[in-house]
Every structure is written in C-alpha cells, then in structure tokens.
Design a protein around this motif. Structure first.
Motif, mmCIF file in Angstrom:
data_model
loop_
_atom_site.group_PDB
_atom_site.id
_atom_site.type_symbol
_atom_site.label_atom_id
_atom_site.label_comp_id
_atom_site.label_asym_id
_atom_site.label_seq_id
_atom_site.Cartn_x
_atom_site.Cartn_y
_atom_site.Cartn_z
ATOM 1 N N GLU A 19 1.962 4.161 -3.423
ATOM 2 C CA GLU A 19 1.798 5.611 -3.332
ATOM 3 C C GLU A 19 3.083 6.387 -3.585
ATOM 4 O OE1 GLU A 19 -1.075 7.297 -2.987
ATOM 5 O OE2 GLU A 19 -2.075 5.347 -3.105
ATOM 6 N N HIS A 20 4.211 5.815 -3.187
ATOM 7 C CA HIS A 20 5.488 6.516 -3.388
ATOM 8 C C HIS A 20 6.656 5.545 -3.186
ATOM 9 C CE1 HIS A 20 5.828 7.676 1.183
ATOM 10 N NE2 HIS A 20 5.471 6.434 1.012
ATOM 11 N N ASP A 21 7.845 6.031 -3.536
ATOM 12 C CA ASP A 21 9.065 5.243 -3.373
ATOM 13 C C ASP A 21 9.848 5.869 -2.212
ATOM 14 O OD1 ASP A 21 11.158 3.517 -3.722
ATOM 15 O OD2 ASP A 21 12.042 4.642 -5.375
ATOM 16 N N ASP A 37 12.765 5.531 3.565
ATOM 17 C CA ASP A 37 12.481 5.677 4.999
ATOM 18 C C ASP A 37 11.306 4.800 5.428
ATOM 19 O OD1 ASP A 37 14.530 7.492 5.230
ATOM 20 O OD2 ASP A 37 13.223 9.262 5.162
ATOM 21 N N HIS A 38 10.248 4.809 4.636
ATOM 22 C CA HIS A 38 9.081 3.993 4.973
ATOM 23 C C HIS A 38 9.396 2.507 4.825
ATOM 24 C CE1 HIS A 38 5.638 7.193 4.702
ATOM 25 N NE2 HIS A 38 6.591 7.492 5.571
ATOM 26 N N ALA A 39 10.138 2.151 3.789
ATOM 27 C CA ALA A 39 10.513 0.739 3.608
ATOM 28 C C ALA A 39 11.306 0.246 4.819
ATOM 29 C CB ALA A 39 11.328 0.567 2.325
ATOM 30 N N LEU A 68 0.838 -1.202 0.000
ATOM 31 C CA LEU A 68 0.000 0.000 0.000
ATOM 32 C C LEU A 68 0.869 1.246 0.000
ATOM 33 C CD1 LEU A 68 -2.739 -1.115 2.573
ATOM 34 C CD2 LEU A 68 -3.045 -0.782 0.101
ATOM 35 N N CYS A 69 1.937 1.219 0.778
ATOM 36 C CA CYS A 69 2.897 2.331 0.822
ATOM 37 C C CYS A 69 3.610 2.468 -0.521
ATOM 38 C CB CYS A 69 3.897 2.078 1.954
ATOM 39 S SG CYS A 69 5.338 3.162 1.957
ATOM 40 N N GLN A 70 4.118 1.357 -1.043
ATOM 41 C CA GLN A 70 4.890 1.388 -2.296
ATOM 42 C C GLN A 70 4.047 1.822 -3.484
ATOM 43 O OE1 GLN A 70 6.422 -2.626 -2.189
ATOM 44 N NE2 GLN A 70 8.330 -1.983 -1.195
HETATM 45 ZN ZN LIG Z 1 4.866 5.237 2.598
#
Ligand SMILES: [Zn+2]
Length: 111
Positions: free
Chosen positions: A31-33, A36-38, A27-29
């Motif tokens: 939306e953006h690359d 930090d979130h990974a 879901l995160c990936q």
């Molecule tokens: Zn994210």
C-alpha cells in the motif's frame, strides 16, 4: 453466569491480528513505503508484548492495512508466540481455560 465469557483484546481485534507480522508486512508494503510502519512491524515481531501497548492500532495502520485483511491475518496468527508474551491474548486464553464447563465440553468429541 460462569458460562458467559468475555473475549477481549487489549483495544480492538487488530490488537491481536497485527501480531501476524509475516503477513502484515507485505500487506503494508503493497500500500505504501513507510519507514515508520516498517519499524513498528519489526518491533511487534521482535517483542510480541509491544502491540498491547499501542492505543488504537487500527488507527495507526489506517493508511494501509486497517481492517481490510483480518481474515488473512487471522489465518497466520502466531498464537503460541503471542500466548508466551503473557499479555492480553494470554489472559484471554487463561480465562477460557478457567471455565470448567467449556473445558469439559471441548474434551468430548463431537458425534
Ligand atoms: Zn503501512
């Protein structure tokens, strides 16, 4: 009053829902690359206690997941793993289990 039970994640509902890291990661990936979130999601997956240490998790993930997928995250919530981490989810489950009236009510089949 013993039947009034407070169910409270350490900060917000996302404090628990983001534990569904297998669902959260794509879901995160989508939306953006974000490296930090990974990294964060990998840490939360490896150590289920870590998410309880995040102040305002929904704000941390506001650019992607935020609270847009709570139902999907709830459906894949890894309850046993999060319980075994011994943090806010464990404390909430044990609080519910300590309520004799609730345990007794749940032990009777609904007719
Ligand atoms: Zn994210």
């Amino acid at each position: 009053m013993c039947r009034l039970l407070v169910l409270s994640p350490c900060y917000s509902m996302e404090s628990w829902l983001y534990q569904a890291t297998n669902e959260l990661r794509p879901l995160c990936q989508n939306e953006h690359d974000s490296d930090d979130h990974a990294q964060l999601i990998a840490e939360w997956s490896e150590d289920r206690a870590r998410l309880d240490e995040v102040h305002q998790p929904k704000v941390v993930m506001k650019k992607c997941v935020a609270d847009h997928h709570n139902e999907a995250l709830a459906n894949s919530f890894p309850a046993e793993e999060v319980y075994c981490a011994g943090r806010s989810f464990y404390e909430s489950v044990e609080n519910l289990r300590s309520c004799t009236a609730l345990v007794e009510a749940l032990s009777h089949p609904v007719t």
